[in-house]
Design a protein around this motif. Structure first.
Motif, mmCIF file in Angstrom:
data_model
loop_
_atom_site.group_PDB
_atom_site.id
_atom_site.type_symbol
_atom_site.label_atom_id
_atom_site.label_comp_id
_atom_site.label_asym_id
_atom_site.label_seq_id
_atom_site.Cartn_x
_atom_site.Cartn_y
_atom_site.Cartn_z
ATOM 1 N N ALA A 159 8.835 -65.703 3.986
ATOM 2 C CA ALA A 159 9.850 -66.108 3.011
ATOM 3 C C ALA A 159 9.739 -67.588 2.650
ATOM 4 O O ALA A 159 9.914 -67.962 1.478
ATOM 5 C CB ALA A 159 11.243 -65.798 3.556
ATOM 6 N N ASP A 160 9.440 -68.445 3.627
ATOM 7 C CA ASP A 160 9.307 -69.874 3.339
ATOM 8 C C ASP A 160 8.115 -70.146 2.430
ATOM 9 O O ASP A 160 8.208 -70.927 1.467
ATOM 10 C CB ASP A 160 9.160 -70.670 4.637
ATOM 11 C CG ASP A 160 10.473 -70.821 5.390
ATOM 12 O OD1 ASP A 160 11.528 -70.461 4.822
ATOM 13 O OD2 ASP A 160 10.442 -71.294 6.543
ATOM 14 N N MET A 161 6.983 -69.539 2.735
ATOM 15 C CA MET A 161 5.800 -69.712 1.896
ATOM 16 C C MET A 161 6.046 -69.166 0.498
ATOM 17 O O MET A 161 5.670 -69.782 -0.510
ATOM 18 C CB MET A 161 4.591 -69.029 2.543
ATOM 19 C CG MET A 161 4.149 -69.671 3.850
ATOM 20 S SD MET A 161 3.086 -68.583 4.835
ATOM 21 C CE MET A 161 1.729 -68.321 3.717
ATOM 22 N N ALA A 162 6.698 -68.008 0.412
ATOM 23 C CA ALA A 162 7.004 -67.406 -0.883
ATOM 24 C C ALA A 162 7.915 -68.313 -1.703
ATOM 25 O O ALA A 162 7.736 -68.473 -2.922
ATOM 26 C CB ALA A 162 7.659 -66.039 -0.683
ATOM 27 N N THR A 163 8.887 -68.926 -1.036
ATOM 28 C CA THR A 163 9.810 -69.844 -1.714
ATOM 29 C C THR A 163 9.064 -71.034 -2.298
ATOM 30 O O THR A 163 9.285 -71.432 -3.451
ATOM 31 C CB THR A 163 10.886 -70.323 -0.727
ATOM 32 O OG1 THR A 163 11.682 -69.198 -0.337
ATOM 33 C CG2 THR A 163 11.775 -71.390 -1.339
ATOM 34 N N ASN A 164 8.165 -71.603 -1.532
ATOM 35 C CA ASN A 164 7.407 -72.758 -2.004
ATOM 36 C C ASN A 164 6.478 -72.390 -3.157
ATOM 37 O O ASN A 164 6.355 -73.147 -4.130
ATOM 38 C CB ASN A 164 6.619 -73.375 -0.844
ATOM 39 C CG ASN A 164 7.519 -74.098 0.147
ATOM 40 O OD1 ASN A 164 8.534 -74.655 -0.228
ATOM 41 N ND2 ASN A 164 7.146 -74.085 1.421
ATOM 42 N N LEU A 165 5.831 -71.241 -3.058
ATOM 43 C CA LEU A 165 4.944 -70.807 -4.140
ATOM 44 C C LEU A 165 5.728 -70.496 -5.406
ATOM 45 O O LEU A 165 5.326 -70.875 -6.513
ATOM 46 C CB LEU A 165 4.130 -69.584 -3.701
ATOM 47 C CG LEU A 165 3.075 -69.826 -2.624
ATOM 48 C CD1 LEU A 165 2.441 -68.513 -2.195
ATOM 49 C CD2 LEU A 165 1.992 -70.795 -3.108
ATOM 50 N N ASP A 198 14.141 -66.367 -3.034
ATOM 51 C CA ASP A 198 15.422 -66.126 -3.696
ATOM 52 C C ASP A 198 15.402 -66.860 -5.035
ATOM 53 O O ASP A 198 15.688 -68.050 -5.113
ATOM 54 C CB ASP A 198 16.565 -66.636 -2.819
ATOM 55 C CG ASP A 198 17.945 -66.314 -3.377
ATOM 56 O OD1 ASP A 198 18.066 -66.153 -4.606
ATOM 57 O OD2 ASP A 198 18.909 -66.261 -2.578
ATOM 58 N N ASN A 199 15.047 -66.144 -6.099
ATOM 59 C CA ASN A 199 14.798 -66.805 -7.382
ATOM 60 C C ASN A 199 16.019 -67.543 -7.917
ATOM 61 O O ASN A 199 15.902 -68.663 -8.427
ATOM 62 C CB ASN A 199 14.277 -65.805 -8.413
ATOM 63 C CG ASN A 199 15.190 -64.603 -8.607
ATOM 64 O OD1 ASN A 199 15.551 -63.931 -7.645
ATOM 65 N ND2 ASN A 199 15.555 -64.336 -9.847
ATOM 66 N N MET A 200 17.217 -66.971 -7.790
ATOM 67 C CA MET A 200 18.413 -67.640 -8.304
ATOM 68 C C MET A 200 18.686 -68.929 -7.527
ATOM 69 O O MET A 200 18.977 -69.974 -8.123
ATOM 70 C CB MET A 200 19.628 -66.724 -8.219
ATOM 71 C CG MET A 200 20.868 -67.317 -8.895
ATOM 72 S SD MET A 200 22.302 -66.240 -8.889
ATOM 73 C CE MET A 200 22.859 -66.450 -7.198
ATOM 74 N N ALA A 201 18.576 -68.888 -6.217
ATOM 75 C CA ALA A 201 18.821 -70.072 -5.400
ATOM 76 C C ALA A 201 17.808 -71.175 -5.704
ATOM 77 O O ALA A 201 18.149 -72.359 -5.765
ATOM 78 C CB ALA A 201 18.783 -69.708 -3.914
ATOM 79 N N ILE A 202 16.550 -70.775 -5.928
ATOM 80 C CA ILE A 202 15.511 -71.759 -6.227
ATOM 81 C C ILE A 202 15.796 -72.447 -7.554
ATOM 82 O O ILE A 202 15.711 -73.681 -7.674
ATOM 83 C CB ILE A 202 14.120 -71.092 -6.235
ATOM 84 C CG1 ILE A 202 13.749 -70.627 -4.827
ATOM 85 C CG2 ILE A 202 13.053 -72.052 -6.773
ATOM 86 C CD1 ILE A 202 12.532 -69.719 -4.771
ATOM 87 N N HIS A 203 16.157 -71.683 -8.573
ATOM 88 C CA HIS A 203 16.495 -72.271 -9.870
ATOM 89 C C HIS A 203 17.656 -73.257 -9.731
ATOM 90 O O HIS A 203 17.637 -74.340 -10.314
ATOM 91 C CB HIS A 203 16.849 -71.163 -10.870
ATOM 92 C CG HIS A 203 15.659 -70.517 -11.507
ATOM 93 N ND1 HIS A 203 15.218 -70.824 -12.774
ATOM 94 C CD2 HIS A 203 14.801 -69.584 -11.033
ATOM 95 C CE1 HIS A 203 14.149 -70.105 -13.062
ATOM 96 N NE2 HIS A 203 13.879 -69.335 -12.019
ATOM 97 N N GLN A 204 18.661 -72.890 -8.968
ATOM 98 C CA GLN A 204 19.810 -73.777 -8.788
ATOM 99 C C GLN A 204 19.418 -75.065 -8.083
ATOM 100 O O GLN A 204 19.853 -76.155 -8.476
ATOM 101 C CB GLN A 204 20.903 -73.050 -8.004
ATOM 102 C CG GLN A 204 21.601 -71.951 -8.804
ATOM 103 C CD GLN A 204 22.629 -71.193 -7.986
ATOM 104 O OE1 GLN A 204 22.486 -71.047 -6.770
ATOM 105 N NE2 GLN A 204 23.671 -70.714 -8.642
ATOM 106 N N GLU A 205 18.600 -74.976 -7.051
ATOM 107 C CA GLU A 205 18.188 -76.168 -6.303
ATOM 108 C C GLU A 205 17.400 -77.134 -7.184
ATOM 109 O O GLU A 205 17.542 -78.356 -7.066
ATOM 110 C CB GLU A 205 17.328 -75.763 -5.093
ATOM 111 C CG GLU A 205 18.082 -75.067 -3.978
ATOM 112 C CD GLU A 205 18.895 -76.040 -3.132
ATOM 113 O OE1 GLU A 205 18.942 -77.239 -3.458
ATOM 114 O OE2 GLU A 205 19.477 -75.574 -2.130
ATOM 115 N N VAL A 206 16.571 -76.601 -8.070
ATOM 116 C CA VAL A 206 15.719 -77.453 -8.896
ATOM 117 C C VAL A 206 16.443 -77.974 -10.134
ATOM 118 O O VAL A 206 16.337 -79.156 -10.486
ATOM 119 C CB VAL A 206 14.436 -76.698 -9.307
ATOM 120 C CG1 VAL A 206 13.611 -77.516 -10.312
ATOM 121 C CG2 VAL A 206 13.579 -76.386 -8.071
#
Length: 338
Positions: A159-165, A198-206
């Motif tokens: 999950a961590d690697m997927a999040t970074n990619l 987690d695509n929604m969380a990633i968009h929010q963080e960025v």
């Protein structure tokens, strides 16, 4: 990657290595995302791994998994040099010429390690033992996914690697809207979501962590925009005084240049940002269609990049830089109005 390169990489990684992973100077989401994802993968394989960034990067990327392991060359110089000098393998990610790492360049040139390059920019240099270069790719993060796939080990992506990619692909494709976003890109992204991104969380963080000062700076940038309809061009200027007035932090101007391309009829957009400390005007260039900002930046502003996204610099004042740009632009009227 061809079969010979895959065989070479498999042979190198079959034994424990001391590995340094290097992004370009002023790393963006794709550079940091690819480095941190590869870090996680190689660490799982039992290697001693460090990411060494040439300098700092924006706060909106510092939430990423394993971010706290990154060594900053400027702030932790002795430790960074030690890692590079002791490395048996050095991966360079999201750049293809050692000049892109700033003051780290000489240290890398003197390193005894075997180099492996993974990058999607044009005109790669030939410093690496293995070069995986593909300008059709959306991002270096998509290439790192492919690299792991070439080794037959995508089952190792957690999950961590997927999040970074995912973060790197998302940011380098303009949230999946650029031409380089292929059907394969979307299939990779789907796999990453399945693996825990987690695509929604990633968009929010960025994208949803703006400070009031950044939004005020955006207002200044938009008020400074100059529109040249006869050249289908729009450009923004930001002086050092304007940056200081709104408490500029690294990354605050990320994405500002793209506002020019939202104007109907505009296909060429630029932002000129004064950096008084370095004595330069930093230039970001974007385009739509076939007009190559890579060629424009290489020819006139000591830069380069992709066909539709590039960077450059000028060592003259803002006024002199803009005057020169306007003179140059006159010679491109036919190319901008095909």
């Amino acid at each position: 990657m061809n079969s010979a390169d895959i065989t070479t990489v498999k042979s190198i990684l079959s034994q424990p290595q001391k590995i340094a992973i290097i992004p370009h100077r002023n790393p963006d989401g794709d550079a940091i995302g690819s480095c941190l994802a590869l870090y996680g993968f190689l660490k799982k394989k039992g290697h001693t791994v460090h990411v060494v960034a040439p300098n700092d990067y924006p706060k909106f990327l510092k939430w990423m998994p394993e971010n706290d392991t990154v060594i900053n060359f400027e702030r932790e110089n002795p430790k960074a040099k030690e890692v590079i000098n002791e490395a048996s393998v050095i991966f360079t990610l999201d750049f293809n010429d050692l000049s892109r790492v700033g003051q780290m360049e000489q240290v890398l040139k003197e390193a005894s390690a075997d180099f492996i390059m993974i990058d999607h920019h044009q005109q790669p240099s030939d410093y690496a033992m293995v070069t995986y270069s593909d300008v059709t790719m959306s991002s270096t993060c998509e290439m790192v996914y492919n690299f792991i796939d070439f080794l037959g080990e995508t089952d190792q992506i957690d999950a961590d690697m997927a999040t970074n990619l995912y973060t790197g692909i998302m940011t380098d494709t303009g949230s999946f809207k650029y031409r380089s976003t292929s059907s394969k890109t979307h299939r990779v992204v789907a796999e990453l979501i399945d693996k825990g991104a987690d695509n929604m969380a990633i968009h929010q963080e960025v994208f949803d962590t703006n400070s009031p000062s950044r939004l005020h700076l955006l207002g200044v940038a938009l008020s400074n925009m100059v529109i040249l309809p006869e050249y289908r061009t729009a450009y923004i200027t930001l002086t050092q005084d304007e940056l200081d007035q709104y408490d500029f932090k690294k990354g605050d101007t990320e994405g500002f240049v793209n506002y020019g391309l939202t104007l109907e009829g505009i296909i060429f957009a630029l932002i000129f940002i004064e950096n008084r400390e370095e004595g330069i005007i930093k230039i970001s260039l974007r385009s739509i269609g076939d007009f190559s900002v890579n060629e424009f930046a290489r020819a006139h502003f000591n830069g380069g990049g992709h066909t539709n996204a590039a960077g450059g610099r000028s060592e003259t004042s803002m006024d002199e830089t803009i005057s020169r740009f306007n003179d140059i632009l006159k010679t491109y009227k036919d190319k901008l109005n095909p």
